[in-house]
Design an enzyme around this catalytic site. Structure first.
Site, short mmCIF file in Angstrom:
data_model
loop_
_atom_site.label_atom_id
_atom_site.label_comp_id
_atom_site.label_asym_id
_atom_site.label_seq_id
_atom_site.Cartn_x
_atom_site.Cartn_y
_atom_site.Cartn_z
N CYS A 15 0.84 -1.21 0.00
CA CYS A 15 0.00 0.00 0.00
C CYS A 15 0.87 1.25 0.00
O CYS A 15 1.73 1.41 0.87
CB CYS A 15 -0.92 -0.01 1.22
N CYS A 18 0.43 3.40 3.42
CA CYS A 18 0.81 2.92 4.75
C CYS A 18 2.14 3.54 5.20
O CYS A 18 3.00 3.88 4.37
CB CYS A 18 0.94 1.40 4.73
N ASN A 40 -0.48 15.17 -3.77
CA ASN A 40 -0.88 14.03 -4.58
C ASN A 40 0.15 13.77 -5.68
O ASN A 40 0.49 14.68 -6.46
CB ASN A 40 -2.26 14.28 -5.19
N HIS A 77 -4.28 0.46 8.13
CA HIS A 77 -4.76 0.21 6.78
C HIS A 77 -6.22 -0.23 6.73
O HIS A 77 -6.92 0.02 5.75
CB HIS A 77 -3.87 -0.85 6.13
N ASN A 117 -13.64 10.05 -1.27
CA ASN A 117 -14.30 8.99 -2.03
C ASN A 117 -14.04 7.69 -1.30
O ASN A 117 -12.90 7.28 -1.16
CB ASN A 117 -13.75 8.91 -3.45
N GLY A 123 -14.77 4.94 -7.20
CA GLY A 123 -13.51 5.25 -7.86
C GLY A 123 -12.31 5.30 -6.94
O GLY A 123 -11.23 5.74 -7.34
N CYS A 124 -12.48 4.85 -5.71
CA CYS A 124 -11.37 4.85 -4.76
C CYS A 124 -10.48 3.62 -5.03
O CYS A 124 -10.93 2.48 -4.88
CB CYS A 124 -11.89 4.82 -3.33
N SER A 125 -9.24 3.86 -5.42
CA SER A 125 -8.35 2.77 -5.82
C SER A 125 -7.58 2.17 -4.66
O SER A 125 -6.91 1.15 -4.82
CB SER A 125 -7.36 3.28 -6.88
N HIS A 128 -7.00 2.09 2.00
CA HIS A 128 -6.44 2.77 3.17
C HIS A 128 -7.27 4.04 3.45
O HIS A 128 -7.57 4.78 2.52
CB HIS A 128 -4.98 3.15 2.91
N HIS A 130 -8.43 7.44 3.66
CA HIS A 130 -7.85 8.71 3.22
C HIS A 130 -8.89 9.55 2.49
O HIS A 130 -9.91 9.07 2.02
CB HIS A 130 -6.65 8.47 2.29
N GLN A 132 -9.10 13.65 0.20
CA GLN A 132 -8.31 14.54 -0.65
C GLN A 132 -8.69 16.00 -0.44
O GLN A 132 -9.75 16.30 0.12
CB GLN A 132 -8.52 14.18 -2.12
N PHE A 276 -28.53 4.30 -10.31
CA PHE A 276 -27.99 4.85 -11.54
C PHE A 276 -28.83 6.04 -12.00
O PHE A 276 -30.05 6.01 -11.88
CB PHE A 276 -27.97 3.79 -12.66
#
Length: 302
Positions: A15, A18, A40, A77, A117, A123-125, A128, A130, A132, A276
């Site tokens: 990660c 982390c 970022n 995490h 997000n 869309g959070c990849s 962990h 967090h 923005q 949707f």
């Protein structure tokens, strides 16, 4: 599609968020113990973007400079906001305040957007915990609309739009999910997303810098309460996009502004049935699948 389950490990060596791990740009994260903030590595906004203007007939574009940051809420995490201790969430609020002050004081930064997000569906990849911050030169269109609406109401009535609104909501008590001394959490009367919610301070203030120590803790408490209810709703790690709307940082005086935090979750009837926006909703206007009142009743009971 399987429902979203929380991670069960406190540290993931792969990660990039982390503690002590190396990020994609080669920088090494410190062994942080509460929150950690960094620029970022894939920022959509860049500080040295030229402020050009393009005008050609009906076409117009402008350069947009800014700064994108990532805020790790915890070194653990596997934690999400509803799992965090109240004291640790207060530290997150402290970090939001510090970043708002630092970024808002920079020349050519006229708005600071704090958001999160949560969940791959949003869309959070990285799981962990967090959020923005995007700090930018121009004032976003959603903020322009809210600034205008609050200004018009204030000039006409001499009082705050959201202040009067939450007073009515508290009196009716049919869309309120929870409250404490300083904050109210509710399903907005105008909610579009099925379990859309909003956390609003009872005392009108333009931005989060106005929070007292007591109000910061009350804010953190409502943040934890709402997200715990979300997780309990469909027995899943509930996804959402959340964001704090507050007054611009362009140096103007915004006495009409009343900051608030909104949550837009995508789930409709279960952990795997999504809402949707299609057909009529895309081409005409959004439609409600459930009423704001029934959503509030469900969340309040949990």
């Amino acid at each position: 599609e399987s429902s979203s389950k929380k991670e069960s490990i406190s540290y993931d060596p792969s990660c990039y968020l982390c503690p002590t791990n190396t990020r994609i740009n080669g920088e090494i994260n410190p062994d942080y113990k509460n929150t950690f903030v960094f620029k970022n590595d894939f920022g959509a906004l860049i500080e040295d973007t030229p402020l050009f203007e393009y005008n050609k007939g009906l076409l117009k574009a402008e350069g947009e400079k800014g700064i994108c940051k990532v805020i790790c809420f915890s070194p653990n995490h596997s934690l999400t906001i509803p799992d965090m201790e109240l004291d640790d969430l207060v530290m997150v609020v402290d970090t939001w305040q510090n970043q708002f002050t630092e970024l808002g004081n920079i020349k050519d930064i006229n708005y600071v957007q704090i958001f999160e997000n949560k969940g791959a569906i949003m869309g959070c990849s990285n799981p962990h915990p967090h959020g923005q911050i995007w700090a930018q030169y121009s004032i976003p269109t959603e903020v322009q609309k809210k600034t205008s609406a609050q200004k018009n109401y204030f000039e006409k009535n001499g009082t705050g739009l959201l202040k009067d609104y939450i007073e009515q909501e508290l009196k009716e008590d049919i869309r309120v999910i929870s409250q404490n001394d300083s904050f109210v959490t509710l399903i907005p009367f105008w909610a579009v997303w099925p379990y859309e919610a909003m956390i609003v301070p009872k005392r009108q203030m333009a931005n989060i810098l106005g929070l007292t120590d007591k109000e910061k803790r009350d804010f953190a408490e409502q943040l934890k309460t709402l997200t715990k209810k979300y997780d309990a709703l469909f027995d899943t790690s509930f996804p959402y996009s959340s964001g704090i709307h507050q007054a611009p940082t362009d140096g103007a005086y915004y006495k009409q502004w009343h900051w608030h935090m909104s949550f837009y979750p995508p789930l409709l009837r279960s952990a795997t049935v999504k809402k949707f926006m299609v057909g009529y909703e895309m081409f005409a206007m959004a439609q409600r699948d459930i009423t704001a009142e029934s959503a509030a009743e469900q969340l309040k009971s949990l």
